[in-house]
Design an enzyme around this catalytic site. Sequence first.
Site, short mmCIF file in Angstrom:
data_model
loop_
_atom_site.label_atom_id
_atom_site.label_comp_id
_atom_site.label_asym_id
_atom_site.label_seq_id
_atom_site.Cartn_x
_atom_site.Cartn_y
_atom_site.Cartn_z
N ASP A 322 9.83 -6.62 -1.72
CA ASP A 322 8.57 -7.00 -0.99
C ASP A 322 8.56 -6.30 0.38
OD1 ASP A 322 6.05 -8.44 -0.43
OD2 ASP A 322 7.24 -10.34 0.13
N GLU A 325 5.66 -1.68 2.61
CA GLU A 325 4.65 -0.77 2.81
C GLU A 325 4.82 0.18 4.03
OE1 GLU A 325 4.15 -4.18 2.47
OE2 GLU A 325 3.54 -3.90 0.50
N ASP A 426 -0.85 -10.03 -3.11
CA ASP A 426 -1.32 -11.07 -2.54
C ASP A 426 -2.77 -11.55 -2.96
OD1 ASP A 426 1.19 -11.50 -1.61
OD2 ASP A 426 0.50 -11.59 0.43
O1 MIG Z 1 4.26 -12.23 4.27
O2 MIG Z 1 7.78 -13.67 0.59
O3 MIG Z 1 3.46 -10.59 -1.73
O4 MIG Z 1 4.61 -12.86 -3.14
O5 MIG Z 1 5.67 -14.69 -2.01
C1 MIG Z 1 4.36 -12.82 2.92
C2 MIG Z 1 6.85 -14.52 0.76
C3 MIG Z 1 5.77 -12.18 2.25
C4 MIG Z 1 4.34 -11.57 0.33
C5 MIG Z 1 4.42 -11.43 -1.08
C6 MIG Z 1 4.64 -12.57 -2.03
C7 MIG Z 1 5.58 -13.54 -1.15
C8 MIG Z 1 5.71 -13.78 0.24
N1 MIG Z 1 5.57 -12.32 0.84
#
Ligand code: MIG
Length: 706
Positions: A322, A325, A426
């Site tokens: 996660d 980017e 998201d």
């Molecule tokens: O700033 O880890 O897309 O699936 O639950 C949010 C918390 C960070 C973004 C991910 C999402 C995840 C969430 N993350």
Amino acid sequence: MSIYKLVYGIPDVDSEAVVNKRIAVELECSDEGLYKIENIFEDIEFFSEDGFLVLKRRVSEGLVYGFGDKVGALNKRGKRYTFWNTDNYTHHPGTDPLYKSFPFYIFIDSNGIKHGVFTDYPGYLEIDLDSEGNGEFTFKIKGRGFVQYVITGKSIKEIVSSYVKLTGKNTAFPIWAFGYQQSRWSYFSQKEVLEIAKKFRSRQIPCDVIWLDIDYMDSYKVFTWNPKTFSSPEKMVGKLHKMGFKISAIIDPGVKVEKGYEVFESGKNKYFLKDNSGKDFEGAVWPGRVRFPDFRERKVRKWWGRYVNEFSKIGIDGFWNDMNEISVFATEKELEEIRNLFKNSTLEEGVNLAIKAGTVGEIGRRGRGEDIVHLDGEPHYKVRNVYGFNMNRAAFEGIKSNKRKFLITRSAYSGIQRYGGVWTGDNHSWWEHIFLEMIRLSSLSLSGVFYSGCDVGGFGGDVNAELLIRFMQFGSFIPMFRNHSAIGTRNQEPWAFGKKYEDILKKVIQNRYTLIPYIYTEYMRGILKNVPLLVPLFYHFEKDKLTYNIEDEFMLGSSLLIAPVYRPGQYYRVVYLPKRALELNNNKFFSKGWHCIDAPLEIIPYFQIDGTIVPRWKAMNYLFEKEPEFVNATVVAYSGKAAGYFYEDDGITKEYKKGKYNLYKIFYKDGDIYVKALKEAIPHKSRRWIFKVFTKNNVETLEKII
Ligand code: MIG
């Protein structure tokens, strides 16, 4: 079928998306960049301007598909997109850029002639697909040069498969990746995780995977466990495994700056991205102050990969990458700016500034191209879009196991399919997002990614019972069927809205499990032949021009057509069928053309195309619970003939790559079933097959041991 490589300017960064460089024929571009390929298009201008290179190209009338999970209509013509991987947690149908970059599209001109164009540049890139309506496409990069691959072919299938040959085959996911998966930000303790697991089993709602979000960590430090709430992770994992679950844990790239924290200590001044002064670049994310590994470097991937491997050893079965980017909430400098802006401001100005403050970080801005430097000296803006790609790759290369890997990533670049799958980020519990995700997942497939998913039920916002059911019905026909939601939102597990809805959702999930033999067969045949699993209708029916603008239906494999309900209060669906098909809720035939199909709340219209055989079995609570004793197959043979496939292997190892699998072709003709083993390389367990045959005026049952 050919692949041409065109070089514009002086490309000086390698995205590493292309693995099969030899299959491309290199063509020369003249200085002016004027160029023609088999009369497909004509380059009319090529110039540099303020550090950007711009290529303008004249194109004919035609449709454009692809670009990964960018939002917008299925046909992307008339839009302008920016490729600059961005964390946008409130995206909507008009948001751009988003998390991923797949600068690959397929063009279909008005005579039905097709070609594909892959603009391989991992830095800042804009592609304008005739937004001015004057028949011009514009490619604009920040950098000195880029490479473009032009793929010609007779069919969309051929172009997609050439693109996959160029950028690499999909790595196969284990069979359990097709079971139902439950996630939430977060299940906050091992106790809560186990309770969720028990609920699935006691209610007999099938589920294969449970996901751990960021709160399992100690102060959000990557590769740690919270000592209070997850005090015995190994025990927890052991218990979950005993109950038949697999566990997938989140990994974030930002390493907390903390004295004595091993990951930080071993990486500092060595493996992290730099700022302009040559110091490690720092930003704020969940753990507070963090530094970011430079995954483009092999040595950094090795270092990171060892941690992933070590961490997985207690039995973690998969990971989701996660925030890659990379998403940076703020830097010191930005915070300073905001602080200054707030000084001496009126209340009204303050509100505007607060809105601006909310955009600190990734949202809506193109910054950070200049203030981050990679270890090899490249500025971030030239390579940003492969950050997530290489993070996922580090995990893929690091995990030492003979099993297939289960890795998904939020940020990605072309070629990611070699290292894993993706989810779309998201989304929201909005009706609009069921529709949007259909398009995004279809387009991801055309961009080479065969294992993909979205947050089923919606991530942000509160879902309600009706929306959850419709979202889950849709989710039960996409490759990764994972329910996930954000912190602070309403719970959306299958039982969250009481018995009536739980019963409906249980059936939705069970129906998915009955289809696993078919889904897995189609998926694995697709892996071997570079054919995506979930596709828009035109992929399989490209002669039918009406399919080119159908974006609210899709195919799962080549035999099932899915038409989800994606508005509230709709108990019917208008459906276009490119061929005669059997509606599988009521077992009724419908001819090619437009139909209005009943869709009461508990029903999602889905169809089996005439002439096909779909293998199914009895639903189970999880995939390896028990060996199914028999296979039910649906034979749709209006005109008396049908065919289908059945693929089997061990489901978890990489042996399939060595040809260790069985593949059977099953025929129905002259009132009987025939089987041909196309490949039989592993021991085959005979099963009783019960065929339900639907012909024009008759339904009959046939049995056979296969
Ligand atoms: O700033 O880890 O897309 O699936 O639950 C949010 C918390 C960070 C973004 C991910 C999402 C995840 C969430 N993350």
